[in-house]
Scaffold this motif. Sequence first.
Motif, mmCIF file in Angstrom:
data_model
loop_
_atom_site.group_PDB
_atom_site.id
_atom_site.type_symbol
_atom_site.label_atom_id
_atom_site.label_comp_id
_atom_site.label_asym_id
_atom_site.label_seq_id
_atom_site.Cartn_x
_atom_site.Cartn_y
_atom_site.Cartn_z
ATOM 1 N N ASP A 292 0.833 -1.204 0.000
ATOM 2 C CA ASP A 292 0.000 0.000 0.000
ATOM 3 C C ASP A 292 0.866 1.253 0.000
ATOM 4 O OD1 ASP A 292 -2.530 -1.046 -0.194
ATOM 5 O OD2 ASP A 292 -2.779 -1.309 1.963
ATOM 6 N N LYS B 243 2.274 1.651 -3.562
ATOM 7 C CA LYS B 243 1.282 2.138 -4.518
ATOM 8 C C LYS B 243 0.999 3.625 -4.321
ATOM 9 C CE LYS B 243 -1.971 -0.907 -3.797
ATOM 10 N NZ LYS B 243 -3.286 -1.553 -3.989
ATOM 11 N N PHE C 254 4.348 0.392 -10.522
ATOM 12 C CA PHE C 254 2.915 0.198 -10.329
ATOM 13 C C PHE C 254 2.438 -1.046 -11.064
ATOM 14 C CE2 PHE C 254 -1.554 1.429 -10.161
ATOM 15 C CZ PHE C 254 -1.623 2.070 -8.933
ATOM 16 N N SER D 169 0.886 -4.692 -9.760
ATOM 17 C CA SER D 169 -0.361 -5.214 -10.316
ATOM 18 C C SER D 169 -0.190 -6.651 -10.776
ATOM 19 C CB SER D 169 -0.821 -4.335 -11.489
ATOM 20 O OG SER D 169 -1.062 -3.010 -11.074
ATOM 21 N N GLY E 109 -3.158 3.733 0.094
ATOM 22 C CA GLY E 109 -2.757 2.800 -0.957
ATOM 23 C C GLY E 109 -3.916 2.034 -1.551
ATOM 24 N N THR F 260 -5.552 4.206 -4.731
ATOM 25 C CA THR F 260 -4.659 4.812 -5.728
ATOM 26 C C THR F 260 -5.304 4.908 -7.107
ATOM 27 O OG1 THR F 260 -3.643 2.625 -5.957
ATOM 28 C CG2 THR F 260 -2.492 4.237 -4.598
#
Length: 394
Positions: free
Chosen positions: A48, A51, A89, A93, A299, A302
């Motif tokens: 978190d 992010k 990022f 993911s 986070g 985002t």
Amino acid sequence: MTNSLRPNGDRRAPLPPAQSPADGVPSPRSPHSTQKKQNGKQRDAFFDNAKYLAIVLVAMGHAWEPLKGDSRILEAAYQVVYAFHMPAFILISGYFSRSFDMRPDRLKRLITGVAVPYIIFETAYPLFKRVIDNDPHQEISLLDPWYLTWFLVALFIWRLTTPIWNLVRWPLPLALGLAMLATVTPEIGDDLDLQRVLQFLPFFVLGLVMKPEHFHMVRRRSVRIASVPLFAVALAFSWWAVPRMNTAWFYHRDAAQELGAPWWTGPVMVLAMFGCSLVLTACFFAWVPRRQMWFTALGAGTLYGYLLHGFLVKAGDYQGWFEASWLHHPAGEILVTALAAAVVTVLCTKPVQRMFRFAMEPKMDWAFKKDAAELARERQGAERREREPEKVNA
């Protein structure tokens, strides 16, 4: 900001398993890892924090774009940030997509959490331009992602192909090969921003193949120390490269021929940019706090900050907010940077999430059939509730 002052030194705390919290499988608690239960799901502070910090860098980069002009220093900082903020990022993911399969509940979350927001914001951004920029000719096209929405298209495609990457023997080399081929294929065009989808694909696939111990490696004290001169070297090299290199390479949205370069530079740049981005991403992760911070809870929001801050950036562009001469001096650039960080922070907060949840995380139960397992659970629950009064009467 870091864990370097802990008495345990380099002792490594366990990170959560690869399953995404969205799967509803809580990760085991650990006395060394800071976790918080949000909405009944276990979250890890490290991811978190990463992010949130990455999305702040995204907003700062977008705020710098209309300011950098002839500023070589700001352009150099811009290139360094663009080298790793989206790769970081995207890698996260991918890491939290490892357990994705074609299970109905996961497909439903993919549609409501990615596809539907794409349709809404891909419509909203052009409408916003029509009104704010007085441009009645601005078209709405779901096939040509506008501004920030390319990430939603990419995430949808990447996640749908996750079972394939989990199946093949060498997923990362294959993803790099596709990215290299994309850079020599200008015929791909702009539909669904496939150039970006393919050129950023290796970072998503890398996240799929990563394990918790890989994140432990970058958290070592030696890596944190080494990251400082590495970032300094990156900034110095970027300052040198500003007049010699096309910044568009960092956007990963064009083939080599479209950038006026020989075709063979495309594959070379894919490998070079991938290596540089990995090094800077590792340096970034090395300094991400693992413990609970004041911004950790942000986070979880985002994606809200990512999609919503674009309206403010575009409004500033359309209305000429960035044209004031005093903003193009160091004091003005610092002020805009701080404002960008503050605004995206506010956009990640719970009140903003509640306000825009209808667009970002719609439930849409009316649109989906219930799967057999869910219907069976409901029947069992109804039967159990019917039997309970009989036990009470007995």
